[in-house]
Design an enzyme around this catalytic site. Sequence first.
Site, PDB file in Angstrom:
ATOM      1  N   ARG A   5       0.831  -1.204   0.000  1.00  0.00           N
ATOM      2  CA  ARG A   5       0.000   0.000   0.000  1.00  0.00           C
ATOM      3  C   ARG A   5       0.863   1.251   0.000  1.00  0.00           C
ATOM      4  O   ARG A   5       2.031   1.229   0.383  1.00  0.00           O
ATOM      5  CB  ARG A   5      -0.915   0.035   1.226  1.00  0.00           C
ATOM      6  N   GLU A  48      -0.663  10.511   8.207  1.00  0.00           N
ATOM      7  CA  GLU A  48       0.481   9.724   8.688  1.00  0.00           C
ATOM      8  C   GLU A  48       0.599   9.832  10.207  1.00  0.00           C
ATOM      9  O   GLU A  48       0.490  10.924  10.769  1.00  0.00           O
ATOM     10  CB  GLU A  48       1.756  10.249   8.015  1.00  0.00           C
ATOM     11  N   HIS A  49       0.824   8.697  10.842  1.00  0.00           N
ATOM     12  CA  HIS A  49       0.893   8.606  12.319  1.00  0.00           C
ATOM     13  C   HIS A  49      -0.431   9.026  12.945  1.00  0.00           C
ATOM     14  O   HIS A  49      -0.459   9.538  14.063  1.00  0.00           O
ATOM     15  CB  HIS A  49       2.055   9.446  12.873  1.00  0.00           C
ATOM     16  N   ASP A  80      -3.165   6.710  12.561  1.00  0.00           N
ATOM     17  CA  ASP A  80      -3.974   5.494  12.787  1.00  0.00           C
ATOM     18  C   ASP A  80      -3.985   5.074  14.255  1.00  0.00           C
ATOM     19  O   ASP A  80      -5.037   4.786  14.807  1.00  0.00           O
ATOM     20  CB  ASP A  80      -3.589   4.334  11.835  1.00  0.00           C
ATOM     21  N   GLY A 106      10.853  -3.741   3.289  1.00  0.00           N
ATOM     22  CA  GLY A 106      11.373  -2.733   4.201  1.00  0.00           C
ATOM     23  C   GLY A 106      11.460  -1.355   3.583  1.00  0.00           C
ATOM     24  O   GLY A 106      12.217  -0.510   4.046  1.00  0.00           O
ATOM     25  N   GLY A 132       8.784   0.776   3.170  1.00  0.00           N
ATOM     26  CA  GLY A 132       7.682   1.656   3.543  1.00  0.00           C
ATOM     27  C   GLY A 132       6.430   1.464   2.703  1.00  0.00           C
ATOM     28  O   GLY A 132       5.485   2.235   2.811  1.00  0.00           O
ATOM     29  N   SER A 145       4.829  -1.395   2.894  1.00  0.00           N
ATOM     30  CA  SER A 145       4.151  -2.413   3.686  1.00  0.00           C
ATOM     31  C   SER A 145       4.213  -3.817   3.092  1.00  0.00           C
ATOM     32  O   SER A 145       3.194  -4.488   2.914  1.00  0.00           O
ATOM     33  CB  SER A 145       2.700  -2.012   3.951  1.00  0.00           C
ATOM     34  N   SER A 146       5.437  -4.257   2.854  1.00  0.00           N
ATOM     35  CA  SER A 146       5.605  -5.661   2.492  1.00  0.00           C
ATOM     36  C   SER A 146       5.176  -6.551   3.660  1.00  0.00           C
ATOM     37  O   SER A 146       4.693  -7.655   3.453  1.00  0.00           O
ATOM     38  CB  SER A 146       7.067  -5.938   2.134  1.00  0.00           C
ATOM     39  N   ASP A 175      -2.199  -0.613   7.528  1.00  0.00           N
ATOM     40  CA  ASP A 175      -1.565  -1.421   6.478  1.00  0.00           C
ATOM     41  C   ASP A 175      -2.364  -2.682   6.172  1.00  0.00           C
ATOM     42  O   ASP A 175      -2.611  -3.025   5.013  1.00  0.00           O
ATOM     43  CB  ASP A 175      -0.142  -1.823   6.887  1.00  0.00           C
TER      44      ASP A 175
HETATM   45  P1  ADP Z   1       7.677  -2.675   5.148  1.00  0.00           P
HETATM   46  O1  ADP Z   1       6.434  -3.282   5.697  1.00  0.00           O
HETATM   47  O2  ADP Z   1       7.597  -1.201   5.052  1.00  0.00           O
HETATM   48  O3  ADP Z   1       8.109  -3.278   3.855  1.00  0.00           O
HETATM   49  P2  ADP Z   1       8.739  -3.803   7.555  1.00  0.00           P
HETATM   50  O4  ADP Z   1      10.029  -3.637   8.250  1.00  0.00           O
HETATM   51  O5  ADP Z   1       7.497  -3.509   8.288  1.00  0.00           O
HETATM   52  O6  ADP Z   1       8.840  -2.952   6.205  1.00  0.00           O
HETATM   53  O7  ADP Z   1       8.600  -5.290   7.042  1.00  0.00           O
HETATM   54  C1  ADP Z   1       9.638  -5.888   6.312  1.00  0.00           C
HETATM   55  C2  ADP Z   1       9.911  -7.259   6.879  1.00  0.00           C
HETATM   56  O8  ADP Z   1       8.807  -8.138   6.559  1.00  0.00           O
HETATM   57  C3  ADP Z   1      11.115  -7.902   6.271  1.00  0.00           C
HETATM   58  O9  ADP Z   1      12.274  -7.528   6.999  1.00  0.00           O
HETATM   59  C4  ADP Z   1      10.797  -9.381   6.400  1.00  0.00           C
HETATM   60  O10 ADP Z   1      11.075  -9.847   7.707  1.00  0.00           O
HETATM   61  C5  ADP Z   1       9.297  -9.420   6.223  1.00  0.00           C
HETATM   62  N1  ADP Z   1       8.912  -9.690   4.833  1.00  0.00           N
HETATM   63  C6  ADP Z   1       8.146  -8.921   4.055  1.00  0.00           C
HETATM   64  N2  ADP Z   1       7.972  -9.470   2.827  1.00  0.00           N
HETATM   65  C7  ADP Z   1       8.641 -10.626   2.829  1.00  0.00           C
HETATM   66  C8  ADP Z   1       8.867 -11.663   1.867  1.00  0.00           C
HETATM   67  N3  ADP Z   1       8.347 -11.598   0.638  1.00  0.00           N
HETATM   68  N4  ADP Z   1       9.641 -12.709   2.232  1.00  0.00           N
HETATM   69  C9  ADP Z   1      10.165 -12.778   3.469  1.00  0.00           C
HETATM   70  N5  ADP Z   1       9.986 -11.835   4.409  1.00  0.00           N
HETATM   71  C10 ADP Z   1       9.248 -10.771   4.112  1.00  0.00           C
HETATM   72 MG    MG Z   2       5.614  -2.948   7.632  1.00  0.00          MG
END
Ligand code: ADP
Ligand code: MG
Length: 397
Positions: free
Chosen positions: A38, A44-45, A47, A138, A140, A142-143, A189
């Site tokens: 997303r 921002e900040h 939620d 990582g 921002g 929201s992976s 998120d």
């Molecule tokens: P963001 O959500 O902004 O990308 P975060 O620090 O909140 O950053 O989340 C990133 C973390 O989520 C990664 O360090 C990892 O531990 C985990 N992660 C996210 N996507 C994957 C993926 N496809 N495979 C493995 N770990 C993942």
């Molecule tokens: Mg995150």
Amino acid sequence: SIIKTETTDELLERGFDFFVKHFPDSGKPDKLGIGPGRVNLIGEHTDYNDGFVLPMALPMVTIVLGRANNTDICRVVTECSSLEEIKDSNKTEFKIPTVKPLYVGTPKWANYVKGVIACFQSIVVGFDAVILSSVPLGGGLSSSASLEVATYSFIEAITGNKTNQLVHKAMVCQKAEHMFAGVPCGIMDQFISVMGIEGHALLIDCKSLEYDPVPLTESNYIFLITNSNVHHELSNSQYQLRRYQCEEASDLINVESLRSATMETLNKAHSNGKMNEIIYKRARHVITEIERTITAAEVLKRGDYKTFGELMNASHNSLRDDFEVSCQELDQLVELARKVPGVLGSRMTGGGFGGCTVTLVDRNAVNSVVTIINSEYKRNPKFYTVLPSCGAKIVRL
Ligand code: ADP
Ligand code: MG
């Protein structure tokens, strides 16, 4: 140098190959969960202060692809190797977690998966699965939530236990991040990753958890995401600190959360001498940001992109000066973008201290923004132009 997002079909194709490579003795994968990343346009900040946010789901997604293995063991491999933490341990095997501890296990990334399984509402069965993602990790965007939501959706497919309570689904994913990854995130998120609607941003009321779709149809303007490619280490500790500071402010104003405060009640609390300058500034950001976010949704609905851009700029300035969660790199990206004619607004997005900026820009000016940033910004920025996309999907293959 704008990155073309891999389509979900392309990810899926690679996913099948990756699965066969890692689980040659399992059959073909037959279940799939998809969760998008997303970008937050404004709010921002807010939620965790019971306020409003205005994110949209991205075309970048995480997929979890696999099949049940008739054991009580989950075997999971992630294809993503962009992070040091994953490089040497992209595989993990664990017994179906049933307890719900507040702990940090290894590998770290697997906690997001374990957390969702442990917090799932019904019995989970063992499975083999692979994870692939087009969301930068990582960065921002929201992976983390996209991984949680993809995992949840995958488990729904595996168990045949599909929920129609989507808010609950988002809350389970949030809980997983709190309890297993140790990140005390707000609901935004996971909520947008579950609920996203193609062609729309969502104005989310983080108190009532009601939401209002805001169409983004104006075709002359698009959102450009720029990844600063920096992630400052203090981000987690500063996030915690900001949460405490907001709590302190609401205690001093005597409201349940800053959602219920106004600039008037804040100024009153400030003037009786009990609130220090820092707490005052933090609260001022949250109160004005909630106001800006509500206004932003209104003006977007009218197609008033110019005012929307001004609100984005004001949001960034407030995050930089009052909330102090920006950094030199984000400020530079925003300033460079704002110089370009055709840019209506630019701001940092996400928690801050690195990650991405989002810029509202005339289609015809996108290349000028990319060019100026590439020539002035020295940390290998990455660019994405994005359209509002749909939320989580559960697929039986
Ligand atoms: P963001 O959500 O902004 O990308 P975060 O620090 O909140 O950053 O989340 C990133 C973390 O989520 C990664 O360090 C990892 O531990 C985990 N992660 C996210 N996507 C994957 C993926 N496809 N495979 C493995 N770990 C993942
Ligand atoms: Mg995150």
